[in-house]
Design a protein around this motif. Structure first.
Motif, mmCIF file in Angstrom:
data_model
loop_
_atom_site.group_PDB
_atom_site.id
_atom_site.type_symbol
_atom_site.label_atom_id
_atom_site.label_comp_id
_atom_site.label_asym_id
_atom_site.label_seq_id
_atom_site.Cartn_x
_atom_site.Cartn_y
_atom_site.Cartn_z
ATOM 1 N N ASN A 95 80.097 65.339 -39.205
ATOM 2 C CA ASN A 95 79.382 65.903 -38.476
ATOM 3 C C ASN A 95 77.885 66.181 -39.400
ATOM 4 O OD1 ASN A 95 77.563 67.484 -36.378
ATOM 5 N ND2 ASN A 95 79.331 68.783 -36.152
ATOM 6 N N ASP A 144 74.558 66.571 -37.828
ATOM 7 C CA ASP A 144 73.721 67.330 -37.369
ATOM 8 C C ASP A 144 73.979 68.721 -36.430
ATOM 9 O OD1 ASP A 144 74.642 66.047 -35.219
ATOM 10 O OD2 ASP A 144 73.092 65.220 -34.431
ATOM 11 N N ASP A 145 75.209 69.060 -36.886
ATOM 12 C CA ASP A 145 75.824 70.365 -35.866
ATOM 13 C C ASP A 145 76.021 70.351 -34.492
ATOM 14 O OD1 ASP A 145 76.209 71.679 -38.362
ATOM 15 O OD2 ASP A 145 74.068 72.375 -38.680
ATOM 16 N N ASP A 146 76.391 69.195 -34.008
ATOM 17 C CA ASP A 146 76.606 69.099 -32.526
ATOM 18 C C ASP A 146 77.968 68.468 -32.559
ATOM 19 O OD1 ASP A 146 76.370 66.361 -33.307
ATOM 20 O OD2 ASP A 146 74.702 65.843 -31.925
ATOM 21 N N ALA A 147 78.481 68.244 -31.261
ATOM 22 C CA ALA A 147 79.759 67.965 -30.931
ATOM 23 C C ALA A 147 80.217 66.421 -31.294
ATOM 24 C CB ALA A 147 80.182 68.038 -29.307
ATOM 25 N N ASP A 198 75.441 58.820 -34.780
ATOM 26 C CA ASP A 198 74.833 60.274 -33.967
ATOM 27 C C ASP A 198 73.534 60.390 -34.844
ATOM 28 O OD1 ASP A 198 75.006 62.749 -33.229
ATOM 29 O OD2 ASP A 198 75.860 63.752 -34.906
ATOM 30 N N ASN A 237 70.959 60.793 -31.282
ATOM 31 C CA ASN A 237 71.524 61.797 -30.350
ATOM 32 C C ASN A 237 70.804 63.093 -30.852
ATOM 33 O OD1 ASN A 237 72.933 59.907 -28.698
ATOM 34 N ND2 ASN A 237 74.620 60.396 -29.826
#
Length: 135
Positions: free
Chosen positions: A108, A110-113, A132, A135
């Motif tokens: 991860n 960028d701390d998204d899902a 990622d 996004n």
């Protein structure tokens, strides 16, 4: 009586609002570009770790005549040294004749899902299978 209106110098409220708006737009663009570069920089962790894993897998193959799916057999630094890509796995497509492997690093950035995912195989093909960054 002195006419003070014609002698005053300064900015009107409309001029100040335009300047603040332009500065806000430039700051927003700078943050977006910085975030994109930061994500790209974080992918170096996966690429460098998978390249080291590839070198160790090649050395293991030379010594044992097969690849291994156990990362502990490769003598790599502990996975605790990784900050973003913490899900590392090695798969042997043909367990009965381990003449190839696919190593995967997921993380991860960028701390998204959505997790960024990189793979490498015995031919040193390093591929970003799930990106990622955009996004």
């Amino acid at each position: 009586m002195i006419n003070r209106v014609n002698n005053q110098k300064g900015f009107t409220l409309v001029e100040l609002a335009i300047v603040v708006t332009v500065i806000g737009i430039l700051a927003t663009l700078a943050v977006v570009v910085y975030t994109s570069f930061l994500k790209q920089a974080r992918t170096v962790e996966a690429r460098s770790f998978l390249s080291a894993l590839n070198r160790q897998e090649t050395a293991y193959y030379v010594g044992n005549g097969k690849y291994t799916d156990d990362i502990n057999n490769l003598g790599l630094p502990t996975l605790g040294t990784l900050r973003y890509y913490t899900d590392i796995s090695v798969a042997l497509p043909n367990v009965f004749e381990p003449q190839s492997y696919i190593a995967t690093a997921k993380g991860n950035i960028d701390d998204d899902a959505l997790l960024d995912e990189w793979t490498i195989d015995e031919n040193q093909e390093l591929i970003n299978t799930v990106s990622d960054i955009d996004n």
